[in-house]
Motif scaffolding. Structure first.
Motif, mmCIF file in Angstrom:
data_model
loop_
_atom_site.group_PDB
_atom_site.id
_atom_site.type_symbol
_atom_site.label_atom_id
_atom_site.label_comp_id
_atom_site.label_asym_id
_atom_site.label_seq_id
_atom_site.Cartn_x
_atom_site.Cartn_y
_atom_site.Cartn_z
ATOM 1 N N ILE A 125 0.871 -1.173 0.000
ATOM 2 C CA ILE A 125 0.000 0.000 0.000
ATOM 3 C C ILE A 125 0.906 1.220 0.000
ATOM 4 N N LYS A 126 0.713 2.099 -0.996
ATOM 5 C CA LYS A 126 1.530 3.303 -1.115
ATOM 6 C C LYS A 126 0.618 4.514 -1.199
ATOM 7 N N LEU A 127 0.943 5.557 -0.460
ATOM 8 C CA LEU A 127 0.225 6.818 -0.564
ATOM 9 C C LEU A 127 1.079 7.788 -1.366
ATOM 10 N N HIS A 128 0.541 8.224 -2.487
ATOM 11 C CA HIS A 128 1.210 9.232 -3.322
ATOM 12 C C HIS A 128 0.611 10.580 -2.939
ATOM 13 N N ILE A 172 -2.727 0.397 -4.299
ATOM 14 C CA ILE A 172 -2.820 -0.857 -3.555
ATOM 15 C C ILE A 172 -2.540 -2.029 -4.477
ATOM 16 N N HIS A 173 -1.587 -2.874 -4.094
ATOM 17 C CA HIS A 173 -1.259 -4.107 -4.801
ATOM 18 C C HIS A 173 -1.855 -5.260 -4.008
ATOM 19 N N SER A 184 -3.349 -7.836 -8.907
ATOM 20 C CA SER A 184 -4.085 -6.646 -9.331
ATOM 21 C C SER A 184 -3.518 -5.437 -8.591
ATOM 22 N N ILE A 185 -3.556 -4.299 -9.275
ATOM 23 C CA ILE A 185 -3.073 -3.040 -8.716
ATOM 24 C C ILE A 185 -4.150 -2.002 -8.964
ATOM 25 N N TYR A 186 -4.523 -1.283 -7.901
ATOM 26 C CA TYR A 186 -5.539 -0.250 -8.021
ATOM 27 C C TYR A 186 -4.976 1.076 -7.533
ATOM 28 N N GLU A 187 -5.274 2.130 -8.275
ATOM 29 C CA GLU A 187 -4.899 3.482 -7.885
ATOM 30 C C GLU A 187 -6.185 4.235 -7.584
#
Length: 129
Positions: A15-18, A26-27, A32-35
């Protein structure tokens, strides 16, 4: 807006916050990867403030276009709590909810925009209109 969640048993692997783009990336373990935009996550909080305590008690969330995520806190092994720049901090985002919000983003976002339009409301804060 109330979201019907079906258990997927998917777990985030990252989980990365840009912060600049206000995107939560979120991976999941199925690759699957969701932005997910902060505004979208704020609008789809499943807290009682937004969805009430039962069907028909939902409150359409408006004026959230400029909202950002200021903090992410783990909740056990099943969710995160997101803290938003507008002070909202009572939404718990389970892995199943985040997966649903990611996989159904185009439909859910489109439905939200249609509800706003039908109500004659805006994504912008009233202070910016």
């Amino acid at each position: 807006m109330r979201v019907q969640i079906t258990p997927t048993h998917r777990v985030p692997t990252e989980i990365k916050l840009h912060k600049v783009s206000a995107i939560l990336e979120i991976h999941f373990d199925d690759e699957s990867i969701y932005e997910l935009p902060s505004e979208y996550l704020r609008v789809f909080t499943q807290s009682a403030e937004a969805v009430g305590h039962g069907p028909g008690q939902e409150t359409l969330q408006i004026g959230k276009e400029d909202v950002t995520i200021t903090d992410i806190q783990p909740v056990g092994n099943y969710a995160i709590k997101l803290v938003f720049s507008d002070g909202h901090d009572t939404g718990i985002y389970s892995w199943d909810l985040l997966y649903k919000l990611g996989s159904d983003f185009p439909l859910l976002w489109s439905n939200y925009l249609e509800e706003l339009k039908a109500a004659g409301l805006s994504r912008r804060s009233p202070l910016h209109n």
